[in-house]
Design a protein around this motif. Structure first.
Motif, PDB file in Angstrom:
ATOM      1  N   TYR A 146     -12.279   3.663  50.235  1.00  0.00           N
ATOM      2  CA  TYR A 146     -12.332   2.883  48.996  1.00  0.00           C
ATOM      3  C   TYR A 146     -10.929   2.347  48.711  1.00  0.00           C
ATOM      4  O   TYR A 146      -9.930   2.914  49.178  1.00  0.00           O
ATOM      5  N   ARG A 189     -15.047  15.643  43.339  1.00  0.00           N
ATOM      6  CA  ARG A 189     -14.662  14.227  43.489  1.00  0.00           C
ATOM      7  C   ARG A 189     -14.624  13.470  42.169  1.00  0.00           C
ATOM      8  O   ARG A 189     -14.251  12.301  42.132  1.00  0.00           O
ATOM      9  N   ALA A 206     -10.166   7.932  50.756  1.00  0.00           N
ATOM     10  CA  ALA A 206      -9.398   9.151  50.938  1.00  0.00           C
ATOM     11  C   ALA A 206     -10.112   9.962  52.006  1.00  0.00           C
ATOM     12  O   ALA A 206     -11.323   9.832  52.183  1.00  0.00           O
ATOM     13  N   GLU A 237     -21.112   6.730  43.352  1.00  0.00           N
ATOM     14  CA  GLU A 237     -21.024   8.058  43.979  1.00  0.00           C
ATOM     15  C   GLU A 237     -22.321   8.868  43.800  1.00  0.00           C
ATOM     16  O   GLU A 237     -22.368  10.035  44.176  1.00  0.00           O
ATOM     17  N   MET A 259     -11.149   6.502  39.879  1.00  0.00           N
ATOM     18  CA  MET A 259     -12.419   5.759  39.753  1.00  0.00           C
ATOM     19  C   MET A 259     -13.374   6.505  38.819  1.00  0.00           C
ATOM     20  O   MET A 259     -13.457   7.734  38.856  1.00  0.00           O
ATOM     21  N   ARG A 276      -9.136  18.558  46.007  1.00  0.00           N
ATOM     22  CA  ARG A 276     -10.256  18.515  45.056  1.00  0.00           C
ATOM     23  C   ARG A 276     -10.764  19.942  44.862  1.00  0.00           C
ATOM     24  O   ARG A 276     -10.909  20.686  45.842  1.00  0.00           O
TER      25      ARG A 276
HETATM   26  N1  GLY Z   1     -13.814  10.327  44.103  1.00  0.00           N
HETATM   27  C1  GLY Z   1     -13.000   9.938  45.189  1.00  0.00           C
HETATM   28  C2  GLY Z   1     -12.485  11.044  46.003  1.00  0.00           C
HETATM   29  O1  GLY Z   1     -12.632  12.188  45.650  1.00  0.00           O
HETATM   30  O2  GLY Z   1     -11.919  10.779  47.042  1.00  0.00           O
END
Ligand code: GLY
Ligand code: FAD
Length: 393
Positions: A265, A347, A278, A64, A58, A321
């Motif tokens: 999402y 993210r 997630a 966000e 995304m 992440r």
């Molecule tokens: N930007 C979506 C996530 O990190 O889950």
């Protein structure tokens, strides 16, 4: 060191070694190779199989945006704006499609509580100039007819799109190689080497590799590279995310837009996959998929899109992440001359790929950091620690 204005050229283009072949390392490498620089990427596995593979793709600069993260706002939007030209150039250079899609993103509310929360987010984001439209549940269902019939409201964000990150990775890899970059896969970097506060190269197994500049782009593992004093180690930790993909009927896909619900999402792909993500977990490098994690994703998806119940599960996976202490990226130089950080994208690393690649590669070539990336130097953490120590004294 000034942190964001420095000359690494020493009379010519520097020999650059990049640690990590994710989207960040590959895209910086591509930009440098395009400019005629001598650049090597060292990747301990296969390029692009870390967070860059695990992501949802995304480009969510709008939805966000959260209170407390406003410093990131300008960087996120600069990168979102750069994406169409970046994707077109990359597709041309690599011969690979990256499936940049432009349907926009919906955020949906399932009940009155959700609607109140969504209204708060909408007011906050709108006040920061994000292009959003408030929709009734019925209006949202005109765009996405399979959403739950009792939606309490929705917001449409026209500027937030998606790219297929699993196509982005091979495209960057091909463009990097075509531009003359050298990629060393299955080659783990053990340490950076320095002399008198200046980078001299890398240690790989029992080998020393000389370099004028080292770019630290090892994602969630960026804090683990040896050879740096504690003050120069980036404060990066892994933020675990579990995700899954369902398989939609391509003749009648359940979704066409990216949809954010209060819990998950969902990201529909051209090939019929529906990514559901997630979890956000502080579990170190724990690679386990858990019943609770997968249950919460499926339940969250089902509450807003009941038709998912019938869909086959295609895949489930875990990614990490790269999270910094303030959840913002670390871009630019620090106390070790010639060491450049490009990590901590948390993210939004896919979103931030174009702006990071441009800023870091230009910095290495010219010594000047793009203004939009200047606030993200590593010395912001030193400033916080010193301030905390002063306040304590
Ligand atoms: N930007 C979506 C996530 O990190 O889950
Ligand atoms: P990585 O892709 O992890 O690459 C780092 C590489 O360094 C790895 O390949 C690793 O093998 C290598 N490496 C590590 N140590 C060494 C070493 N010692 N020597 C050599 N190589 C080494 N971002 C978005 O913008 N949009 C999204 O929708 C989105 N969704 C996400 C969903 C999930 C579940 C996750 C986990 C992340 C998501 N992200 C998203 C975030 C995004 O994936 C990351 O910010 C981004 O991929 C970071 O890229 P990177 O190149 O820094 O890291």
């Amino acid at each position: 060191m000034d942190g964001q204005s420095h000359d690494h050229r020493h009379g010519g283009t520097p020999k650059t070694a990049i640690i990590g072949g994710g989207v960040i390392g590959l895209s910086i490498g591509w930009r440098l190779a395009q400019a005629g620089c001598d650049v090597d990427i060292f990747e301990r596995g296969e390029a692009g199989k870390g967070a860059s593979w695990a992501a949802a793709g995304m480009l969510a600069a709008g939805v966000e945006t959260e209170p407390g993260e406003l410093g990131l706002h300008a960087l996120n939007f600069a990168s979102q704006k750069a994406w169409p030209a970046f994707a077109a150039e990359l597709e041309k250079a690599s011969g690979h499609q990256v499936d940049l899609r432009s349907e926009g993103t919906l955020m949906v509310a399932l009940n009155r509580d959700d609607a109140a929360q969504l209204r708060y987010t909408y007011d906050f984001q709108k006040a920061h100039g994000i292009d959003l439209d408030w929709l009734t549940g019925a209006q949202a269902r005109q765009r996405e007819p399979f959403l739950h019939p009792n939606l309490a409201g929705a917001v449409f964000c026209a500027g937030d799109h998606q790219v297929e990150n699993r196509k982005l990775v091979p495209a960057l890899r091909a463009a990097f190689l075509a531009a003359g970059g050298k990629l060393h896969e299955h080659t783990a970097v053990a340490a950076v080497t320095t002399a008198h506060g200046k980078i001299t190269g890398l240690t790989i197994g029992d080998r020393q590799v000389a370099a004028d500049v080292v770019v630290l782009a090892a994602g969630a593992w960026s804090g683990e590279i040896a050879g740096l004093p504690p003050s120069a180690r980036p404060p990066i930790r892994p933020i675990k995310g579990q995700m899954l993909a369902l398989r939609m009927n391509l003749a009648e896909p359940l979704l066409r837009h990216v949809v954010w619900t209060p819990r998950v999402y969902m990201v529909p792909r051209h090939d019929g996959r529906l990514i559901v993500g997630a979890t956000t977990e502080e579990r170190g490098f724990d690679t386990n998929l858990t019943a609770g994690g997968i249950y919460s994703l499926l339940e969250g998806a089902w509450r807003s899109l009941p038709g998912v119940e019938e869909l086959p599960i295609d895949e489930m996976w875990v990614g990490f992440r790269p999270g910094s202490r303030d959840d913002a990226p670390i871009i630019g130089s620090g106390e070790i001359d010639g060491l450049i950080y490009a990590t901590g994208h948390h993210r939004n690393g896919i979103l931030l790929t174009p702006v990071t690649a441009d800023a870091v590669s230009r910095y290495i070539r010219t010594g000047e950091m793009d203004e939009v990336a200047r606030p993200f130097a590593i010395d912001r953490f030193a400033a916080t620690s010193k301030k905390a120590a002063r306040e304590k004294a």
